[in-house]
Design an enzyme around this catalytic site. Structure first.
Site, mmCIF file in Angstrom:
data_model
loop_
_atom_site.group_PDB
_atom_site.id
_atom_site.type_symbol
_atom_site.label_atom_id
_atom_site.label_comp_id
_atom_site.label_asym_id
_atom_site.label_seq_id
_atom_site.Cartn_x
_atom_site.Cartn_y
_atom_site.Cartn_z
ATOM 1 C CG HIS A 1 64.074 11.737 53.168
ATOM 2 N ND1 HIS A 1 62.870 11.161 54.320
ATOM 3 C CD2 HIS A 1 62.852 13.192 52.568
ATOM 4 C CE1 HIS A 1 61.422 12.447 54.437
ATOM 5 N NE2 HIS A 1 61.924 13.062 53.208
ATOM 6 C CB CYS B 1 60.586 15.345 55.732
ATOM 7 S SG CYS B 1 59.592 15.413 53.869
ATOM 8 N NE ARG C 1 57.452 17.660 46.135
ATOM 9 C CZ ARG C 1 56.599 17.674 47.074
ATOM 10 N NH1 ARG C 1 55.646 18.462 46.766
ATOM 11 N NH2 ARG C 1 56.428 16.593 47.236
#
Length: 242
Positions: free
Chosen positions: A195, A94, A129
């Site tokens: 993640h 990320c 998002r």
């Protein structure tokens, strides 16, 4: 790799360690020890120099301001770049992934230089998002199965000619460019938005890094019972809600 131990370097846990990304270094450490390898783990805080003699370097995600601070510090410290020149493996998630590229957008909305270790650059998406579970098929040259993880980012990462996509998404946004790509890699440098932490959900990614560090094509078998159950559960859940 050194003669005595596999050296794992966890970069800036005080700035870049959101969404359980610290688990990545724990899983790599565990997978190495399961194969009888000695492991030396080095946690490098942001006020410390990055050593050049590590074998595997791991970088996590972080919020916008910590990302900017981490980028500034790493640009001033030649350690990671020199380690890559020496053949070290780098795996970043990320915000860490964006820092490895040529530039990213910081917390002030400004374009900020990255490290240039991957031929990518990141902008900020408008509106939607990318949040939620992700399923992706990795580059077959990496020899790892379907990836599962979760993403939470508004960044859009564009890939240049000097890298290959880490994977192609079937569920989720990935790099956010609309072309189905997720992450990027070149030689021994890897970046991803996954993640999870990604290593806990995908232990064969940890094994890949260990094999690269050891310069071997295979490792002794390890117990994957718990990992396989978690992977199957998360992949099925993500596909059911896609």
């Amino acid at each position: 790799m050194t003669d005595s131990a596999l050296r794992l370097v966890w970069i800036y846990p005080d700035l870049l360690s959101t969404y359980g990304d610290r688990g990545n270094v724990l899983v790599v450490e565990r997978r190495a020890k399961q194969r009888g390898l000695q492991v030396e783990r080095i946690d490098v805080r942001s006020d410390q120099a990055v050593p050049t003699s590590g074998d595997i370097y791991l970088i996590g995600g972080g919020e916008d301001r910590p990302q900017r601070l981490a980028g500034e510090r790493l640009r001033q410290d030649p350690g990671l770049g020199r380690a890559v020149e020496n053949g070290a493996i780098v795996f970043a998630v990320c915000a860490g992934y964006q820092i490895l590229g040529h530039e990213f957008i910081d917390d002030r909305g400004e374009r900020t230089a990255g490290l240039g270790l991957l031929d990518v650059w990141s902008t900020r998406g408008e509106g939607k998002r990318n949040v939620g579970d992700i399923v992706a098929e990795p580059d077959p040259r990496l020899g790892v199965p379907t990836l599962t993880g979760f993403e939470n980012h508004q960044g859009i990462t564009h890939l240049g000619q000097g890298v290959s996509p880490l994977a192609q998404v079937s569920v989720g946004g990935g790099n956010g460019t609309g072309d189905g790509t997720e992450g990027a890699w070149r030689d021994t440098v890897f970046g991803t938005y996954l993640h999870g932490p990604i290593m806990a959900r995908n232990p064969l990614v940890a094994d890949l890094l260990i094999k690269l560090a050891l310069d071997v094509s295979a490792l002794p078998p390890a117990d994957n019972t718990w990992y396989d159950a978690l992977r199957a559960e998360r992949i099925a859940a993500a596909q059911a809600t896609a």
